[in-house]
Design a protein around this motif. Structure first.
Motif, PDB file in Angstrom:
ATOM      1  N   GLU A  59     -14.900  66.431  46.483  1.00 42.35           N
ATOM      2  CA  GLU A  59     -13.611  66.119  47.111  1.00 42.35           C
ATOM      3  C   GLU A  59     -12.650  65.481  46.106  1.00 42.35           C
ATOM      4  O   GLU A  59     -11.449  65.779  46.116  1.00 42.35           O
ATOM      5  CB  GLU A  59     -13.817  65.184  48.313  1.00 42.35           C
ATOM      6  N   ARG A  60     -13.171  64.613  45.249  1.00 46.39           N
ATOM      7  CA  ARG A  60     -12.324  63.980  44.227  1.00 46.39           C
ATOM      8  C   ARG A  60     -11.775  65.034  43.270  1.00 46.39           C
ATOM      9  O   ARG A  60     -10.590  65.072  42.964  1.00 46.39           O
ATOM     10  CB  ARG A  60     -13.124  62.919  43.469  1.00 46.39           C
ATOM     11  N   GLY A  91      -3.690  68.036  43.114  1.00 46.75           N
ATOM     12  CA  GLY A  91      -2.597  67.268  42.504  1.00 46.75           C
ATOM     13  C   GLY A  91      -2.033  67.985  41.287  1.00 46.75           C
ATOM     14  O   GLY A  91      -0.815  68.065  41.099  1.00 46.75           O
ATOM     15  N   SER A 125      -9.244  67.132  45.028  1.00 47.10           N
ATOM     16  CA  SER A 125      -7.993  66.389  45.163  1.00 47.10           C
ATOM     17  C   SER A 125      -7.237  66.362  43.839  1.00 47.10           C
ATOM     18  O   SER A 125      -6.015  66.547  43.801  1.00 47.10           O
ATOM     19  CB  SER A 125      -8.304  64.965  45.630  1.00 47.10           C
ATOM     20  N   GLU A 126      -7.961  66.165  42.735  1.00 51.86           N
ATOM     21  CA  GLU A 126      -7.338  66.168  41.409  1.00 51.86           C
ATOM     22  C   GLU A 126      -6.725  67.537  41.114  1.00 51.86           C
ATOM     23  O   GLU A 126      -5.594  67.642  40.627  1.00 51.86           O
ATOM     24  CB  GLU A 126      -8.361  65.816  40.326  1.00 51.86           C
TER      25      GLU A 126
END
Length: 119
Positions: free
Chosen positions: A89-90, A97, A93-94
């Motif tokens: 998920e990180r 972004g 998300s990165e």
């Protein structure tokens, strides 16, 4: 002679009572022996049942230990997957972004090109 008959009759009556008493005691003894044998048999059956129950309990304990280990393994797997999910998920998300930033830059370039074309 009457006295002899009387003594003999009395003796026979006494002997009859003694025989009846002996038979009664033998019957009582046989009954007590049968009761003791039945109790012994019941105890043996109960011991067999107890042994079977001990075996069942041991089997259930082994199965419980296996299930406990399996549950522990599953908990570890879940914790590992949760950690991997958080990492994914990180990264997602990165990436989102980064794509958003690139998309914004492309929009700016598009507007600039549109502006140049229109000019």
């Amino acid at each position: 002679e009457n006295e002899l008959r009387s003594v003999t009759k009395s003796y026979k009556a006494d002997m009859s009572r003694v025989e009846e008493s002996i038979l009664s005691k033998e019957t009582a003894l046989a009954t007590e022996k049968k009761i003791a044998e039945d109790k012994h048999s019941a105890l043996e059956k109960q011991e067999e049942l107890n042994e079977q129950m001990r075996t069942v309990i041991k089997t259930l304990k082994v199965k419980l230990d296996q299930q406990t280990k399996l549950a522990s393994d599953h908990e570890r797997e879940i914790a590992g997957l949760t950690s991997q999910n958080i990492t994914f998920e990180r990264k997602l998300s990165e990436s989102a972004g980064n794509y958003s930033t690139e998309l914004d830059q492309l929009k700016v370039e598009k507007e600039s090109l549109q502006h140049q074309i229109n000019s």
